[in-house]
Motif scaffolding. Sequence first.
Motif, PDB file in Angstrom:
ATOM      1  N   ASP A  40       0.881  -1.014   0.007  1.00  0.00           N
ATOM      2  CA  ASP A  40       0.148   0.071   0.104  1.00  0.00           C
ATOM      3  C   ASP A  40       0.844   1.335  -0.102  1.00  0.00           C
ATOM      4  O   ASP A  40       1.613   1.615   1.092  1.00  0.00           O
ATOM      5  N   ARG A  41       0.937   1.865  -1.143  1.00  0.00           N
ATOM      6  CA  ARG A  41       1.968   3.067  -1.189  1.00  0.00           C
ATOM      7  C   ARG A  41       1.677   4.206  -0.351  1.00  0.00           C
ATOM      8  O   ARG A  41       2.555   4.809   0.212  1.00  0.00           O
ATOM      9  N   ASP A  42       0.325   4.528  -0.035  1.00  0.00           N
ATOM     10  CA  ASP A  42      -0.144   5.652   0.882  1.00  0.00           C
ATOM     11  C   ASP A  42       0.530   5.350   2.098  1.00  0.00           C
ATOM     12  O   ASP A  42       0.892   6.164   2.951  1.00  0.00           O
ATOM     13  N   LYS A  43       0.241   4.049   2.522  1.00  0.00           N
ATOM     14  CA  LYS A  43       1.119   3.628   3.857  1.00  0.00           C
ATOM     15  C   LYS A  43       2.698   3.837   3.952  1.00  0.00           C
ATOM     16  O   LYS A  43       3.129   4.185   4.883  1.00  0.00           O
ATOM     17  N   LYS A  74       4.057   5.996   2.256  1.00  0.00           N
ATOM     18  CA  LYS A  74       4.603   7.471   2.323  1.00  0.00           C
ATOM     19  C   LYS A  74       4.245   8.029   3.817  1.00  0.00           C
ATOM     20  O   LYS A  74       5.302   8.590   3.988  1.00  0.00           O
ATOM     21  N   LEU A  75       3.375   7.478   4.241  1.00  0.00           N
ATOM     22  CA  LEU A  75       3.095   7.879   5.924  1.00  0.00           C
ATOM     23  C   LEU A  75       4.062   7.344   6.405  1.00  0.00           C
ATOM     24  O   LEU A  75       4.567   8.187   7.613  1.00  0.00           O
ATOM     25  N   GLU A  81       7.014   9.437   6.486  1.00  0.00           N
ATOM     26  CA  GLU A  81       6.808  11.004   6.888  1.00  0.00           C
ATOM     27  C   GLU A  81       6.945  10.812   8.306  1.00  0.00           C
ATOM     28  O   GLU A  81       7.608  11.577   9.060  1.00  0.00           O
ATOM     29  N   VAL A 107      10.623   9.181   1.203  1.00  0.00           N
ATOM     30  CA  VAL A 107       9.236   9.241   0.496  1.00  0.00           C
ATOM     31  C   VAL A 107       9.591   8.723  -0.873  1.00  0.00           C
ATOM     32  O   VAL A 107      10.456   9.439  -1.780  1.00  0.00           O
ATOM     33  N   ARG A 149      -3.218   4.751  12.837  1.00  0.00           N
ATOM     34  CA  ARG A 149      -2.865   4.826  11.320  1.00  0.00           C
ATOM     35  C   ARG A 149      -1.354   4.977  11.235  1.00  0.00           C
ATOM     36  O   ARG A 149      -0.711   4.323  10.199  1.00  0.00           O
ATOM     37  N   GLU A 150      -0.914   5.998  11.838  1.00  0.00           N
ATOM     38  CA  GLU A 150       0.703   6.048  11.735  1.00  0.00           C
ATOM     39  C   GLU A 150       1.420   4.930  12.268  1.00  0.00           C
ATOM     40  O   GLU A 150       2.451   4.592  11.540  1.00  0.00           O
ATOM     41  N   ALA A 198       1.240   2.380   9.677  1.00  0.00           N
ATOM     42  CA  ALA A 198       2.046   2.475   8.313  1.00  0.00           C
ATOM     43  C   ALA A 198       3.430   2.230   8.475  1.00  0.00           C
ATOM     44  O   ALA A 198       4.138   1.938   7.542  1.00  0.00           O
ATOM     45  N   GLN A 216       3.570  18.536   8.325  1.00  0.00           N
ATOM     46  CA  GLN A 216       4.569  18.681   6.969  1.00  0.00           C
ATOM     47  C   GLN A 216       6.064  19.537   7.320  1.00  0.00           C
ATOM     48  O   GLN A 216       7.014  18.954   6.471  1.00  0.00           O
TER      49      GLN A 216
END
Length: 414
Positions: free
Chosen positions: A111-114, A116-117, A120, A178, A249-250, A253, A379
């Motif tokens: 899962d690319r969104d995971k 990325k998070l 970060e 990232v 969620r973080e 990830a 960010q």
Amino acid sequence: MNMSASHHIRYVSRMGDPNRSRLKPVRRLFRLMYGSDPHPTTAQMQDIERHMLMGDALADAVVQMYKDLPTGQGRKLVDQALEQGIDSVDNPPQPLIDLFAQVDDEPIWLDRDKLKLGCEVSRRVGPFGELVLRNLALMGGYLGGAAAKPLVFTGQLDRMTPRRLVETGKFWMDVTTVGGLERDQEGFKSAVRVRLMHAQVRRMLLESGKWNSEWGHPLNQWDSMATILEFSSIFLTGLRAMGFLFSKREREAVIHLWRYVGYLMGVEERVLPANEADSMRALYHVMATVCEPDEDSLRLGQSLASAPPTLDGEGPLLQRLGDLEQTLRAGYTRYVLGDVAGDRLGLPKVRWAKYFWPAQVPLRVGSELLRKSIPGANQLLVKLGEKAAAEEFTARIKATRADTTFTPVSSLAR
């Protein structure tokens, strides 16, 4: 699979006793937090043993290919396949085809969104990430005497500590950038290169005649999975102990990010944690089966504790600050791992340095709540973290003349 000759032994002799009394409070805490008992069953113990006796068949075959080809040729082929793809290699040897079939085969769960998070979150914490990786994850890893043996034999973390820390840092920077795990990026390539370096060290140790089979297989599957935990759940635990806040969620990830890194590094999916609860259960299993520390644990611990601080330089002020940093780092290890572990690692005992860390938790929690409430703060912290890491890192590569191509040592130190 490298099952070695010990398949008739019930458990590898390096295995700790999962029923020892020291584990009882940890087991109770786990039950309280996760609502389930993490204690390994007999069948799981046998599976853990199997993984302690197992290498990485795909990478081991590539290292054999290195031996069969003229010197340097194998490494060249790997580099070409990494940079331009396996299809760019004319008549690639079978071991190369097999290895790249696995790493190029993207898992269905990715899962690319995971990813990325996860990257970060890793960068947002700034220099505290390095503190946790060095003084909790690495330091804690030394408590398992047998698991730390490859480091002792390759002399990498006693004589060459500063260099080795920078090399590990390079790998961490690559995989937590990232987008860094995309096929054409540095993180992906570094994961594969480190995997092959481990396979070369494994072969060197087995051929040396000095490796004791009671320690399990060198750089085996179980220890490799435990290393993934050092970078994921232990990393998060060490930061939370300082007051950092992460949403579920973080945390998931970060576990996901390292699940994929583990996959690229040849850790069997069967033992790779898929989520946070899995990861904590695996951590309990590692603690339950870890062997006792030995003389080498002490040597490695003292060597890491006296490694040059980040505030290193000429002049009395910088030297005083460097000494202070080393004292605080040792205090942090004692705060999270406890004094028994601190003593076994030969760390200096300075009471105020240990209590400094819990004392600043309320302040950190306050600043974390502020971060969560200010739009854009997250960010900004990620950007600042990335910038600081990149700058300090370049300086440290120069200072230690580290090899960031992940070439294994050419001879054993012992």
